[in-house]
Motif scaffolding. Structure first.
Motif, PDB file in Angstrom:
ATOM      1  N   GLU A   1       0.811  -1.222   0.000  1.00 39.54           N
ATOM      2  CA  GLU A   1       0.000   0.000   0.000  1.00 39.54           C
ATOM      3  C   GLU A   1       0.849   1.278   0.000  1.00 39.54           C
ATOM      4  O   GLU A   1       0.309   2.389  -0.033  1.00 39.54           O
ATOM      5  N   THR A   2       2.168   1.129   0.049  1.00 42.83           N
ATOM      6  CA  THR A   2       3.054   2.296   0.037  1.00 42.83           C
ATOM      7  C   THR A   2       2.780   3.140  -1.201  1.00 42.83           C
ATOM      8  O   THR A   2       2.588   2.613  -2.301  1.00 42.83           O
ATOM      9  N   ASP A   3       2.780   4.466  -1.024  1.00 40.36           N
ATOM     10  CA  ASP A   3       2.600   5.355  -2.169  1.00 40.36           C
ATOM     11  C   ASP A   3       3.385   6.643  -1.945  1.00 40.36           C
ATOM     12  O   ASP A   3       4.118   6.777  -0.960  1.00 40.36           O
ATOM     13  N   ILE A   4       3.262   7.574  -2.874  1.00 43.79           N
ATOM     14  CA  ILE A   4       3.835   8.910  -2.700  1.00 43.79           C
ATOM     15  C   ILE A   4       2.728   9.793  -2.145  1.00 43.79           C
ATOM     16  O   ILE A   4       1.753  10.100  -2.838  1.00 43.79           O
ATOM     17  N   GLY A   5       2.853  10.168  -0.896  1.00 51.18           N
ATOM     18  CA  GLY A   5       1.800  10.948  -0.256  1.00 51.18           C
ATOM     19  C   GLY A   5       1.773  12.393  -0.691  1.00 51.18           C
ATOM     20  O   GLY A   5       0.704  12.989  -0.868  1.00 51.18           O
ATOM     21  N   HIS A   6       2.976  12.976  -0.860  1.00 50.68           N
ATOM     22  CA  HIS A   6       3.047  14.366  -1.302  1.00 50.68           C
ATOM     23  C   HIS A   6       4.440  14.673  -1.815  1.00 50.68           C
ATOM     24  O   HIS A   6       5.374  13.885  -1.647  1.00 50.68           O
ATOM     25  N   VAL A   7       4.566  15.808  -2.448  1.00 46.52           N
ATOM     26  CA  VAL A   7       5.863  16.360  -2.813  1.00 46.52           C
ATOM     27  C   VAL A   7       5.959  17.750  -2.206  1.00 46.52           C
ATOM     28  O   VAL A   7       4.952  18.453  -2.063  1.00 46.52           O
ATOM     29  N   HIS A   8       7.177  18.145  -1.830  1.00 43.85           N
ATOM     30  CA  HIS A   8       7.413  19.461  -1.241  1.00 43.85           C
ATOM     31  C   HIS A   8       8.496  20.141  -2.075  1.00 43.85           C
ATOM     32  O   HIS A   8       9.557  19.546  -2.306  1.00 43.85           O
ATOM     33  N   LEU A   9       8.212  21.353  -2.510  1.00 46.82           N
ATOM     34  CA  LEU A   9       9.038  22.027  -3.504  1.00 46.82           C
ATOM     35  C   LEU A   9       9.560  23.367  -2.998  1.00 46.82           C
ATOM     36  O   LEU A   9       8.862  24.094  -2.280  1.00 46.82           O
ATOM     37  N   HIS A  10      10.786  23.689  -3.403  1.00 50.55           N
ATOM     38  CA  HIS A  10      11.271  25.065  -3.295  1.00 50.55           C
ATOM     39  C   HIS A  10      10.677  25.856  -4.454  1.00 50.55           C
ATOM     40  O   HIS A  10      10.733  25.420  -5.614  1.00 50.55           O
ATOM     41  N   VAL A  11      10.120  27.022  -4.151  1.00 49.16           N
ATOM     42  CA  VAL A  11       9.586  27.902  -5.188  1.00 49.16           C
ATOM     43  C   VAL A  11      10.149  29.302  -4.989  1.00 49.16           C
ATOM     44  O   VAL A  11      10.707  29.628  -3.935  1.00 49.16           O
ATOM     45  N   ALA A  12       9.962  30.131  -6.014  1.00 46.90           N
ATOM     46  CA  ALA A  12      10.496  31.492  -5.949  1.00 46.90           C
ATOM     47  C   ALA A  12       9.541  32.461  -5.263  1.00 46.90           C
ATOM     48  O   ALA A  12       9.986  33.459  -4.688  1.00 46.90           O
ATOM     49  N   ASP A  13       8.235  32.186  -5.309  1.00 50.25           N
ATOM     50  CA  ASP A  13       7.249  33.119  -4.773  1.00 50.25           C
ATOM     51  C   ASP A  13       5.999  32.345  -4.381  1.00 50.25           C
ATOM     52  O   ASP A  13       5.462  31.585  -5.196  1.00 50.25           O
ATOM     53  N   LEU A  14       5.506  32.536  -3.154  1.00 50.82           N
ATOM     54  CA  LEU A  14       4.358  31.769  -2.680  1.00 50.82           C
ATOM     55  C   LEU A  14       3.058  32.185  -3.357  1.00 50.82           C
ATOM     56  O   LEU A  14       2.192  31.337  -3.612  1.00 50.82           O
ATOM     57  N   ASP A  15       2.884  33.453  -3.636  1.00 55.60           N
ATOM     58  CA  ASP A  15       1.653  33.875  -4.306  1.00 55.60           C
ATOM     59  C   ASP A  15       1.592  33.330  -5.730  1.00 55.60           C
ATOM     60  O   ASP A  15       0.520  32.917  -6.202  1.00 55.60           O
ATOM     61  N   GLU A  16       2.721  33.322  -6.422  1.00 59.06           N
ATOM     62  CA  GLU A  16       2.751  32.720  -7.752  1.00 59.06           C
ATOM     63  C   GLU A  16       2.467  31.219  -7.667  1.00 59.06           C
ATOM     64  O   GLU A  16       1.765  30.663  -8.519  1.00 59.06           O
ATOM     65  N   ALA A  17       3.023  30.572  -6.634  1.00 57.32           N
ATOM     66  CA  ALA A  17       2.758  29.144  -6.451  1.00 57.32           C
ATOM     67  C   ALA A  17       1.272  28.899  -6.211  1.00 57.32           C
ATOM     68  O   ALA A  17       0.683  27.961  -6.769  1.00 57.32           O
ATOM     69  N   GLU A  18       0.638  29.745  -5.408  1.00 51.62           N
ATOM     70  CA  GLU A  18      -0.795  29.583  -5.155  1.00 51.62           C
ATOM     71  C   GLU A  18      -1.612  29.798  -6.421  1.00 51.62           C
ATOM     72  O   GLU A  18      -2.583  29.080  -6.680  1.00 51.62           O
ATOM     73  N   ALA A  19      -1.232  30.789  -7.223  1.00 48.70           N
ATOM     74  CA  ALA A  19      -1.951  31.030  -8.473  1.00 48.70           C
ATOM     75  C   ALA A  19      -1.886  29.817  -9.385  1.00 48.70           C
ATOM     76  O   ALA A  19      -2.832  29.526 -10.133  1.00 48.70           O
ATOM     77  N   PHE A  20      -0.773  29.078  -9.328  1.00 55.02           N
ATOM     78  CA  PHE A  20      -0.625  27.888 -10.167  1.00 55.02           C
ATOM     79  C   PHE A  20      -1.306  26.677  -9.532  1.00 55.02           C
ATOM     80  O   PHE A  20      -2.191  26.053 -10.142  1.00 55.02           O
ATOM     81  N   TYR A  21      -0.917  26.306  -8.311  1.00 55.52           N
ATOM     82  CA  TYR A  21      -1.385  25.056  -7.727  1.00 55.52           C
ATOM     83  C   TYR A  21      -2.849  25.114  -7.293  1.00 55.52           C
ATOM     84  O   TYR A  21      -3.553  24.097  -7.340  1.00 55.52           O
ATOM     85  N   SER A  22      -3.331  26.279  -6.905  1.00 52.62           N
ATOM     86  CA  SER A  22      -4.733  26.415  -6.558  1.00 52.62           C
ATOM     87  C   SER A  22      -5.540  26.976  -7.733  1.00 52.62           C
ATOM     88  O   SER A  22      -6.548  26.404  -8.130  1.00 52.62           O
ATOM     89  N   GLY A  23      -5.066  28.084  -8.331  1.00 48.73           N
ATOM     90  CA  GLY A  23      -5.830  28.734  -9.379  1.00 48.73           C
ATOM     91  C   GLY A  23      -5.922  27.931 -10.659  1.00 48.73           C
ATOM     92  O   GLY A  23      -6.960  27.957 -11.339  1.00 48.73           O
ATOM     93  N   ILE A  24      -4.852  27.218 -11.035  1.00 46.94           N
ATOM     94  CA  ILE A  24      -4.853  26.435 -12.275  1.00 46.94           C
ATOM     95  C   ILE A  24      -5.141  24.957 -11.991  1.00 46.94           C
ATOM     96  O   ILE A  24      -6.056  24.368 -12.572  1.00 46.94           O
ATOM     97  N   LEU A  25      -4.370  24.339 -11.092  1.00 47.30           N
ATOM     98  CA  LEU A  25      -4.573  22.920 -10.825  1.00 47.30           C
ATOM     99  C   LEU A  25      -5.829  22.650 -10.007  1.00 47.30           C
ATOM    100  O   LEU A  25      -6.380  21.556 -10.061  1.00 47.30           O
TER     101      LEU A  25
END
Length: 296
Positions: free
Chosen positions: A170-194
């Motif tokens: 049952e082992t899986d990849i639960g999540h990934v954690h990334l270094h990003v350049a800007d949190l607001d840009e990350a939110e626009a992508f991961y929440s706004g687009i994905l």
């Protein structure tokens, strides 16, 4: 009519594709020590799954001239390998201790218990188990992850008489954690687009995203520095990860939003490829599997 952005509960991380320097060295770690199973080879890439499963969780691509990931760049912070029970976590912990493998740290996050360590190339790994959702901490109606010392001694007392027999199926990849350049840009992508929901804003310099009420499928942070550049192509680290969205309507919605935002890099019938604003590669897929080489 307002566009529906929410994702189905069975949305999850499918697999992670890493660039490494020495395939033999990496297989000695991931396959022989941790207990992943080799399920395929394509050129210099090896596919690994949990025992008893054909769905790849890790793809390792060898690049003999690869150099370490430069500090203060975006890219992988860690890949989080999730095991189903505390006993499974204890057995893996004991296995790594007996091999004298180095650790970066240990933590109790309220929602989970976690071990942090490097792979042979220095890629960050988290191995963890989730607590039952009924035990997750909440504060003012929001999930409240914490960082407390892990009860290491208590963990090691779990399943002390059980011999090592590899990772559970049952082992899986639960999540990934990334270094990003800007949190607001990350939110626009991961929440706004994905379409992932923001689940955590309380950690300084970090923001977490998830589907289906999970604590996080994607973590982002600016701990490598705001405005950090992407790592060079010849560095070890993340090539891409896959977000599996089994619902066709939700999958098509992401594709349309990505197209409008100019983030769509490559389209296929069952998966398409995006890059987030920090250069991290993401396959958005209809099902589990290895999507192939990400485009440059």
């Amino acid at each position: 009519m307002r566009e529906r952005i929410g994702l189905p509960e069975n949305t999850h991380i499918g697999g992670v594709h890493l660039q490494i320097r020495d395939l033999g060295r990496s297989l000695a770690f991931y396959r022989d020590l941790l207990g992943f199973r080799e399920v395929g080879r394509e050129g210099t890439t090896v596919l690994l799954s949990a025992p008893g499963s054909r769905s790849p969780l890790l793809a390792l691509t060898e690049r003999r001239d690869a150099r370490p990931k430069p500090p203060r760049t975006t890219g992988l912070y860690h890949v989080a390998i999730r095991v189903p029970t505390r006993r499974d976590l204890a057995r893996t912990f004991r296995r790594l201790i007996e091999a004298e493998w180095p650790f970066h740290g240990f933590a109790d996050h309220g929602v989970s218990e976690a071990l942090y360590l490097p792979d042979p190339d220095g890629n960050g790994l988290e191995i963890y188990r989730d607590r039952p959702r009924a035990q997750w901490p909440w504060r003012e109606g929001r999930l409240a992850m914490v960082t407390r010392p892990l009860d290491v001694e208590g963990l090691l007392q779990e399943g002390t008489s059980e011999p090592w027999s590899g990772l559970p199926p049952e082992t899986d990849i639960g999540h990934v954690h990334l270094h990003v350049a800007d949190l607001d840009e990350a939110e626009a992508f991961y929440s706004g687009i994905l379409g992932l929901a923001v689940t955590q804003r309380d950690f300084p310099g970090a923001r977490f995203f998830a589907a289906g009420g999970y604590h996080h499928h994607v973590g982002t942070n600016t701990w490598a520095g705001r405005g950090a550049p992407p790592p060079p192509p010849d560095a070890v680290g993340l090539r891409a990860f896959s977000l599996v969205v089994p619902d066709e309507e939700a999958w098509q919605g992401i594709r349309e939003r990505a197209r409008r935002a100019g983030r769509l890099v490559l389209e296929g019938s069952l998966a398409f490829f995006l890059r987030d604003p920090s250069g991290n590669g993401v396959w958005v897929s209809r099902g589990d599997g290895f999507e192939g080489e990400p485009p440059e």
